[in-house]
Design a protein around this motif. Structure first.
Motif, mmCIF file in Angstrom:
data_model
loop_
_atom_site.group_PDB
_atom_site.id
_atom_site.type_symbol
_atom_site.label_atom_id
_atom_site.label_comp_id
_atom_site.label_asym_id
_atom_site.label_seq_id
_atom_site.Cartn_x
_atom_site.Cartn_y
_atom_site.Cartn_z
ATOM 1 N N GLY A 138 0.486 -1.100 0.190
ATOM 2 C CA GLY A 138 0.244 0.696 -0.054
ATOM 3 C C GLY A 138 1.011 1.326 0.205
ATOM 4 N N GLY A 139 1.396 1.664 1.090
ATOM 5 C CA GLY A 139 2.924 2.474 0.831
ATOM 6 C C GLY A 139 3.458 2.697 -0.335
ATOM 7 N N GLU A 140 4.048 1.435 -1.345
ATOM 8 C CA GLU A 140 5.189 1.534 -2.345
ATOM 9 C C GLU A 140 3.822 2.647 -3.601
ATOM 10 O OE1 GLU A 140 8.027 -1.935 -1.774
ATOM 11 O OE2 GLU A 140 6.123 -2.470 -2.714
ATOM 12 N N GLN A 141 2.240 1.778 -3.492
ATOM 13 C CA GLN A 141 0.794 2.553 -4.198
ATOM 14 C C GLN A 141 0.883 3.255 -4.591
ATOM 15 O OE1 GLN A 141 -2.235 -0.484 -4.306
ATOM 16 N NE2 GLN A 141 -1.247 -1.595 -4.743
ATOM 17 N N GLN A 142 1.041 3.950 -3.248
ATOM 18 C CA GLN A 142 1.078 5.567 -2.700
ATOM 19 C C GLN A 142 1.959 6.024 -3.172
ATOM 20 O OE1 GLN A 142 -1.510 7.305 -1.697
ATOM 21 N NE2 GLN A 142 -1.475 9.140 -0.817
ATOM 22 N N ASP A 174 6.017 4.297 5.529
ATOM 23 C CA ASP A 174 6.387 4.477 7.136
ATOM 24 C C ASP A 174 8.073 5.171 7.686
ATOM 25 O OD1 ASP A 174 8.938 4.311 5.758
ATOM 26 O OD2 ASP A 174 8.509 2.308 5.711
ATOM 27 N N LEU A 175 8.418 5.608 8.719
ATOM 28 C CA LEU A 175 9.057 7.123 9.427
ATOM 29 C C LEU A 175 9.795 7.244 7.766
ATOM 30 C CD1 LEU A 175 9.203 8.915 11.163
ATOM 31 C CD2 LEU A 175 11.217 7.765 11.942
ATOM 32 N N GLN A 180 10.643 11.596 3.582
ATOM 33 C CA GLN A 180 11.034 11.751 2.326
ATOM 34 C C GLN A 180 10.154 12.175 1.823
ATOM 35 O OE1 GLN A 180 10.075 9.379 -0.468
ATOM 36 N NE2 GLN A 180 11.261 10.696 -2.655
ATOM 37 N N VAL A 181 8.715 11.919 1.585
ATOM 38 C CA VAL A 181 7.931 11.893 0.423
ATOM 39 C C VAL A 181 7.875 14.150 0.860
ATOM 40 C CG1 VAL A 181 4.634 12.955 -0.007
ATOM 41 C CG2 VAL A 181 6.439 10.568 0.355
ATOM 42 N N LEU A 182 7.540 14.079 1.957
ATOM 43 C CA LEU A 182 7.222 15.406 2.134
ATOM 44 C C LEU A 182 8.702 16.092 1.771
ATOM 45 C CD1 LEU A 182 5.236 15.440 5.816
ATOM 46 C CD2 LEU A 182 4.317 16.823 3.479
ATOM 47 N N GLN A 183 9.855 15.973 2.066
ATOM 48 C CA GLN A 183 11.056 16.407 1.927
ATOM 49 C C GLN A 183 11.693 17.010 0.136
ATOM 50 O OE1 GLN A 183 14.164 14.207 2.735
ATOM 51 N NE2 GLN A 183 13.683 14.257 4.625
ATOM 52 N N THR A 184 9.776 16.319 -0.501
ATOM 53 C CA THR A 184 9.628 15.938 -1.946
ATOM 54 C C THR A 184 8.568 17.250 -2.404
ATOM 55 O OG1 THR A 184 10.593 13.694 -2.530
ATOM 56 C CG2 THR A 184 8.971 14.986 -4.526
ATOM 57 N N ALA A 185 8.000 17.605 -1.337
ATOM 58 C CA ALA A 185 6.656 18.196 -1.793
ATOM 59 C C ALA A 185 7.685 19.259 -1.761
ATOM 60 C CB ALA A 185 5.581 17.900 -0.522
ATOM 61 N N ALA A 186 8.280 20.332 -0.808
ATOM 62 C CA ALA A 186 9.355 20.858 -0.004
ATOM 63 C C ALA A 186 10.452 21.384 -0.846
ATOM 64 C CB ALA A 186 9.628 20.606 1.327
ATOM 65 N N GLY A 187 10.646 20.261 -1.211
ATOM 66 C CA GLY A 187 11.166 20.927 -2.995
ATOM 67 C C GLY A 187 11.020 21.070 -4.018
#
Length: 272
Positions: A138-142, A174-175, A180-187
């Motif tokens: 599920g996390g990988e799909q997201q 996971d943590l 990593q996702v929010l770092q991408t969004a912030a980038g």
């Protein structure tokens, strides 16, 4: 700027959102936080045009959202919902290529394939490009769906700005991948994209958001920089949980810590 002005949403006798104004500026990450049922996802559905408000307006740039053709909206704004169901045995790369649909004039170009691979690399899923999508966790799909959204707005449009709308993007991660996702969004925000993220974790919002909108019972309880919004009194009033707000040991942001020494109380009920 993507602007929601005086938004009210009523369904039957229930008022889900009442007179909420929120603005997503290019180059900033705006987080919307609040307890369950506060109206966070409803507000995002209004921002995407999926749900028409009972009152108020949504504007992208200087134009009402409904005045923009759907194809133009899709070139400038991508959405990552809480859940995206896809059961066909498409490869991961094929799923990401779907994000290029608003830009296509016929078959995918070499540039579209290049963007899809780059988007997968941005979410650390490039090694999964040939995997069948349904075989992923599920996390990988997201994360693949996030890559699809990135591919959709990868290239700045000829006119106007880009926006990325995320509904609880860290919920199934996971943590390490939450950050990593929010770092991408912030980038992306640093690259000029306006990002709106619905978040449950107040500390993630404090660390990554430039601006926070805190909802309570469909109304905006507080808006501003994380340091101004996340006060002990404000958080307890909205969430019913006593907290201490201290300096983060390594980041220039507040750290919200539940105060186990104080009894929890339910959020205050407004009086008539």
């Amino acid at each position: 700027m993507l602007a929601l002005r005086d938004i009210t949403v009523q369904i039957g006798d229930a008022t889900l959102i009442e007179s909420v104004t929120a603005k997503v500026h290019s180059g900033q990450l705006t987080a919307v936080v609040g307890p369950n049922g506060a109206g966070k996802t409803t507000l995002l559905r209004v921002a995407t045009g999926e749900l028409a408000p009972s009152a108020g307006t949504v504007e992208m740039g200087d134009r009402p959202l409904e005045a923009l053709p759907e194809r133009e909206q899709a070139r400038r704004r991508a959405v990552l919902p809480q859940q995206s169901q896809l059961h066909f045995a498409f490869s991961v790369l094929q799923v990401v290529l779907m994000g290029r649909t608003p830009h296509l004039r016929g078959a995918e170009s070499a540039r579209d394939w290049e963007v899809a691979h780059a988007a997968l690399q941005a979410v650390a899923m490039d090694d999964f490009a040939e995997r069948d999508f349904p075989t992923l966790s599920g996390g990988e799909q997201q994360r693949v769906h996030l890559a699809r959204a990135l591919a959709q707005i990868w290239t700045p449009p000829d006119a106007g700005h880009r926006y990325l709308l995320l509904d609880e993007p860290t919920a199934s991660l996971d943590l390490a991948h939450q950050h990593q996702v929010l770092q991408t969004a912030a980038g992306l925000a640093a690259d000029g994209v306006g990002v709106l993220a619905i978040l449950h974790d107040l500390n993630l919002a404090a660390q990554y958001a430039d601006h926070v909108v805190m909802l309570r019972r469909g109304m905006a309880h507080a808006k501003g920089p994380p340091r101004d919004v996340f006060t002990p009194a404000g958080v307890e009033d909205v969430f019913g949980c006593p907290v201490r707000v201290i300096a983060h040991p390594t980041q220039p942001c507040p750290l919200i810590v539940p105060d186990a020494t104080a009894p929890a109380s339910p959020p205050a009920v407004p009086t008539a």
